[in-house]
Structures are given as structure tokens and as C-alpha cells.
Design an enzyme around this catalytic site. Structure first.
Site, mmCIF file in Angstrom:
data_model
loop_
_atom_site.group_PDB
_atom_site.id
_atom_site.type_symbol
_atom_site.label_atom_id
_atom_site.label_comp_id
_atom_site.label_asym_id
_atom_site.label_seq_id
_atom_site.Cartn_x
_atom_site.Cartn_y
_atom_site.Cartn_z
ATOM 1 N N GLN A 45 0.812 -1.696 0.008
ATOM 2 C CA GLN A 45 -0.337 0.078 0.043
ATOM 3 C C GLN A 45 0.508 1.191 0.269
ATOM 4 O OE1 GLN A 45 -2.575 -2.099 3.531
ATOM 5 N NE2 GLN A 45 -4.196 -0.492 2.777
ATOM 6 N N ASN A 183 -1.624 -10.499 9.447
ATOM 7 C CA ASN A 183 -2.442 -10.324 9.487
ATOM 8 C C ASN A 183 -3.321 -10.103 9.122
ATOM 9 O OD1 ASN A 183 -2.751 -6.488 10.616
ATOM 10 N ND2 ASN A 183 -3.077 -6.425 8.532
ATOM 11 N N GLU A 184 -4.732 -9.787 10.210
ATOM 12 C CA GLU A 184 -5.585 -10.358 10.395
ATOM 13 C C GLU A 184 -6.606 -11.315 9.785
ATOM 14 O OE1 GLU A 184 -7.507 -5.960 8.708
ATOM 15 O OE2 GLU A 184 -7.021 -6.718 7.212
ATOM 16 N N TYR A 327 -11.812 -0.826 14.128
ATOM 17 C CA TYR A 327 -13.238 0.336 13.508
ATOM 18 C C TYR A 327 -14.154 1.155 13.959
ATOM 19 C CZ TYR A 327 -9.311 0.535 10.609
ATOM 20 O OH TYR A 327 -7.333 0.335 10.464
ATOM 21 N N GLU A 396 -4.681 -1.479 14.412
ATOM 22 C CA GLU A 396 -5.355 -0.111 13.407
ATOM 23 C C GLU A 396 -6.811 0.211 14.101
ATOM 24 O OE1 GLU A 396 -6.087 -1.710 9.737
ATOM 25 O OE2 GLU A 396 -4.249 -3.027 9.419
ATOM 26 N N TRP A 439 -4.470 3.917 11.948
ATOM 27 C CA TRP A 439 -4.233 3.820 10.233
ATOM 28 C C TRP A 439 -4.688 4.824 9.764
ATOM 29 C CZ3 TRP A 439 -1.977 -0.411 7.358
ATOM 30 C CH2 TRP A 439 -2.187 -0.042 6.404
#
Length: 503
Positions: A45, A183-184, A327, A396, A439
Site C-alpha cells: 500500500q 495480519n488479520e 474501527y 489499526e 491507521w
């Protein structure tokens, strides 16, 4: 990496309020000594240079058809970016290593240019007093391994991943404070092997989207099983050979909504517990207790692999911490009718429908996540109670907006202020949380949305030939907080002058 989970399960419009802002004022001195504040990105990214200096294509390159090949030019601009991190006041920077940049064939010979880049990046961070927190994997295994044996649906990847991890430990571990293996993996397994909306895009009718290969009914469970074994193998290696000398910690990072029943009915409460078991119990239960949640085994039957007694011993306790990607909070409604479907996929096995406040059903990229910060506090309390209060890092947390919207991102300031305040409340209530990462540090390539949205503290001007980084109001706010300023309430938002040196 970006907040994928909202997009995998049908979303309808509701007008529910869950939380809200922490009203109390606070500053960073209110957090425990040694608490880490940082920001995060990931390799594909941010780096760019996807076809340069010996890097081979990763699964992400193939899935995105190269649309993120430029990243945001972090491969060349890392010194400038680290300087911005130091000026902002970060304690730590969380980034991922590109497996295909370091080991272009997935195993064997090291790419000297890749090795040099990550050594340079880590050394630059250390020279500015910033800790390196490294994720080994973010959806980006070398495409060669996908082509050779199917990547994560083949057990061969456990050995290859462990060998890749050892290269990283050996070459970088003397300067890395914290390692995340994968990651995740919960979202990766669901999105990559059930719905086909993230790399490697495997799925089957009627569950997935435009997939040419895969099987949504069992591949998510198979891929997750191999990820769990690769994680445990890697942790075992690190503990045997490196941890005593390097003094780092190692763990796994999971995507975790706050999950709340939409009513107080028995069915919705039970569905909420199922959602917790399927979302993060999928990995936390084996790592803490040695086996998958009972409800997963019951609903998936033979489609979920069995953890043998030997595998259970390998997996149980294979973590120093859990990272959480959080989130917002969503509401759960029972959807047990999906248990009558044949064939069933992972989401049907969960038998719960997730709902949230968005403008339109099935929206792909909401303009911003609802601020339900008390959901973070409830999530951390649940993990404390259900899993023995393990060490936690919030890896994040943040809010998106359209990329070309105003630099005066007041909604993101309000979001960060609310969530960090609720995190402090959770810690005061006994949560063993050790760090928090925004994040993202800067706008970058988002998997589902490309360059159209931005989570960054720093705006990246894609019309500028040098891709200039410009601080948003949220960067000023975060820096003010990190440097000791008191936040909480509009009367404490006169912080802009504290960041003159960044502009």
C-alpha cells in the site's frame, strides 16, 4: 490494512446510536508508563517500486492488476517519511515486509536490494528514536507460491512461511521490538477464500464475486488452518532461537468489530456470541485454549479441519500478544435460517447478520465509520474476561474520508479523540493493552478503493510530481497529544501551532 470486514456481510440501513464520545479530558501521561503510540502502513500500500530491484509479483499485484504498483513511493521516500514520523512524535511505526521483495521465489536466495531496503528503513527509524513494529505478512505471498501449489490452501506454505520468517528474524530481529506473523487472517480467509474480494480471489457460486476457481464452503477454513499452523510454527522458531537474544515480542493481529445484539432477544444474544466466536474466536480460541470454538465445529462439521493433539500443543500459548484491528461497532441479528442452506459458506455457518449505520445497503466504501468508541471498550472488556486478559495492541484504528476532501478533517479528530479516550477507560478498568496505532500514517493505496479514499494523518498530493505529504488537522491533533497536550472537548483543540515545523 483497511477495513474490509464491513464489506463482506450484507449491510442494511439502521438509525441506531451506540456510543459516543468520551467526555473526559486526558493526555498521554494518563496512560501507563511504557505505553506505545504509533501509526501504521503496509508494504504494497505504501512502498511502490513493485517491479523494481528484484521484487517478484505478489498475490496482491495479480489480484489488483498492478493498480497499486506505485503505492505512495515509500520505497524512495522513506527517509522523508521517517522524518515526518519523528516530527509528529511517534513512539513506533508499524509496517509490513514484502515477502516477494525479500525472497522473490518465496524461499531460497535473498534479494540483496530488498534486504538493503528494509535494513535502511529499520535503521532510519531507530536513528530517530522510533521503534520498529513489523508485520511479516499482509495478503502478499509471492505469486510463484500461489501458482506452484495454491498458496494458503496447501500445507506446504507452513514450511515456506516459517523459513521466510527466519530470514526476517535473523536479518532484522536485533532492531525489531515487536513482530506480527499474519495480519488479520480472519478477514483474509473470509475475503480471499469465501467471497473472493481480496487476494487471491478464490470463491465459488453462489457465495463469491466473479471467481474462476475456489470452493467457498471449505477453503476459508482450510486456509485459516494453515495460517494458524504457520503462525504457531513461526512463534515456536522465534522462541527457540531468537527471542532470548533479541528481546522482542511476537503475536497475531485480528480484525475485530465491536459486536452488539440488535435486541435483547435470546436469539440475537446467541447470534452475537456466534459472531464473536466466528470472527476472532476462530484464532483466539486455539491460541488460548488449544481448539476451535465448539460452535464453529458444530456448524461447519467436517469442513473445518481438526486440530490434532500435536497441533493443539503447538498452537496453544503461541503468542505474546494479540493485535486488534478495530474501527467501529456493528449490531447483530440472528440469521439461523442460513443453517438450513446447502451448501453453506463461512458466513452462513455463522448464522448472524451484521448491521451498521450507512447511507445505502451493500455500500462498498462508507465515507466514514460511525463513532461508536464505547464499542472498543466493550471489546477489550470481553477479551479480558473471555481470554484471560492477554497483552493487546490496537494495531489499526482510524477513519476514512474522500481523498480530495478538506485537510480540516475534524470528524477524524473527533473519532481519534473518542477512541483513544475509550481505550484509556478500558485500561483503567484493567485491560492489558500496551499500545495504539493509527491507521494510517499517510494516505495510501486502499485495496477496495484504490486512491479514492484516505485514512492518513498526512494527505498525499497525487497531482504533485513529488507526491508531497501534507499534514491534515488530525496530524496536528495527534502530534499535540503525543507531545503532552490535553485533549477532550472542543475547548482543547487549539493545537494547530504545535506542528508548525511539519508544514
Amino acid at each position: 490494512m483497511r477495513k474490509l470486514g464491513l464489506y463482506f456481510i450484507p449491510i442494511i440501513t439502521l438509525n441506531l446510536a451506540f456510543s459516543v464520545f468520551s467526555a473526559d479530558q486526558y493526555n498521554r501521561q494518563d496512560f501507563p508508563p511504557g505505553f506505545i503510540f504509533g501509526a501504521a502502513t503496509s508494504a504494497y500500500q505504501v512502498e511502490g517500486a513493485a517491479n523494481e530491484d528484484g521484487r517478484s509479483p505478489a498475490a496482491w499485484d495479480i489480484f489488483s492488476h498492478g493498480s497499486g504498483a506505485m503505492g505512495v513511493d515509500g520505497y524512495r521516500k522513506y527517509k522523508e517519511d521517517v522524518k515526518l514520523m519523528a516530527q509528529t512524535g511517534l513512539d513506533a511505526y508499524r509496517f509490513s515486509i514484502s515477502w516477494s521483495r525479500l525472497l522473490p521465489k518465496g524461499r531460497g536466495a535473498i534479494n540483496p536490494k530488498g534486504l538493503q531496503f528494509y535494513n535502511n528503513l529499520i535503521n532510519e527509524l531507530i536513528s530517530h528514536g522510533i521503534e520498529a513494529h513489523v508485520s511479516l505478512y499482509n495478503y502478499d505471498h509471492p505469486q510463484l507460491l500461489e501458482d506452484e501449489y495454491g498458496g494458503w490452501i496447501n500445507r506446504n506454505i507452513v514450511k515456506d512461511f516459517t523459513e521466510y520468517a527466519e530470514v526476517c528474524f535473523r536479518e532484522f530481529g536485533d532492531r525489531v521490538s515487536s513482530w506480527t506473523t499474519i495480519n488479520e487472517p480472519n478477514i483474509f480467509a473470509m475475503g480471499g477464500y469465501d467471497l473472493g474480494v481480496v487476494p487471491p480471489g478464490r470463491c465459488s457460486y453462489p457465495f463469491g464475486i466473479n471467481c474462476s476457481k475456489g470452493n467457498s464452503t471449505f477453503e476459508p477454513y482450510l486456509a485459516a488452518h494453515h495460517m494458524l499452523l504457520a503462525h504457531a510454527s513461526t512463534v515456536g522458531l522465534y522462541r527457540r532461537k531468537y527471542q532470548d537474544k533479541q528481546h522482542g515480542v511476537i503475536g497475531l493481529t485480528l480484525y475485530a468489530f465491536g459486536l452488539v445484539p440488535i435486541t435483547n432477544s435470546t436469539a440475537d444474544i446467541a447470534a452475537t456470541q456466534r459472531a464473536k466466536d466466528f470472527m476472532y474466536g476462530w484464532f483466539m480460541n486455539p491460541l488460548v485454549f488449544g481448539d476451535y470454538p465448539d460452535i464453529m465445529k458444530k456448524n461447519a462439521h467436517s469442513r473445518i479441519p481438526v486440530l490434532t493433539s500435536e497441533e493443539s500443543k503447538l498452537v496453544k500459548g503461541a503468542f505474546d500478544f494479540f493485535g486488534l484491528i478495530h474501527y467501529t461497532t456493528v449490531y447483530i441479528k440472528d440469521n439461523s435460517k442460513t443453517l438450513n442452506l446447502e451448501p453453506r459458506d463461512y458466513t452462513a455457518d455463522m448464522a448472524a447478520a451484521m448491521f451498521t449505520d450507512v447511507d445505502h445497503p451493500y455500500v462498498l466504501v462508507p465515507d466514514e465509520f460511525p463513532i461508536r468508541s464505547r464499542g472498543m471498550e466493550a471489546l477489550l472488556e470481553h477479551i479480558k474476561q473471555a481470554y484471560g486478559n492477554p497483552h493487546i495492541y490496537i494495531h489499526e484504528n482510524g477513519q476514512t474520508n474522500r481523498h480530495n476532501s478538506s485537510l480540516e478533517d475534524i470528524s477524524r479528530v473527533e473519532y481519534l479523540e473518542a477512541y483513544i479516550g475509550s481505550l484509556l477507560d478500558a485500561i483503567r478498568n484493567g485491560s492489558n493493552t500496551k499500545g495504539y496505532f493509527v491507521w494510517s500514517f499517510m494516505d495510501l493505496y486502499e485495496l477496495l478503493d484504490g486512491y479514492k479514499s484516505g485514512y492518513g494523518l498526512y494527505f498525499v498530493d497525487f497531482d504533485d510530481p513529488d507526491w508531497k505529504r501534507v499534514p491534515k488537522q488530525s496530524a496536528h491533533w495527534y502530534s499535540y497529544f503525543l507531545k503532552g497536550g490535553t485533549v477532550g472537548g472542543v475547548e482543547n483543540r487549539s493545537f494547530k501551532s504545535s506542528l508548525v515545523s511539519i508544514v
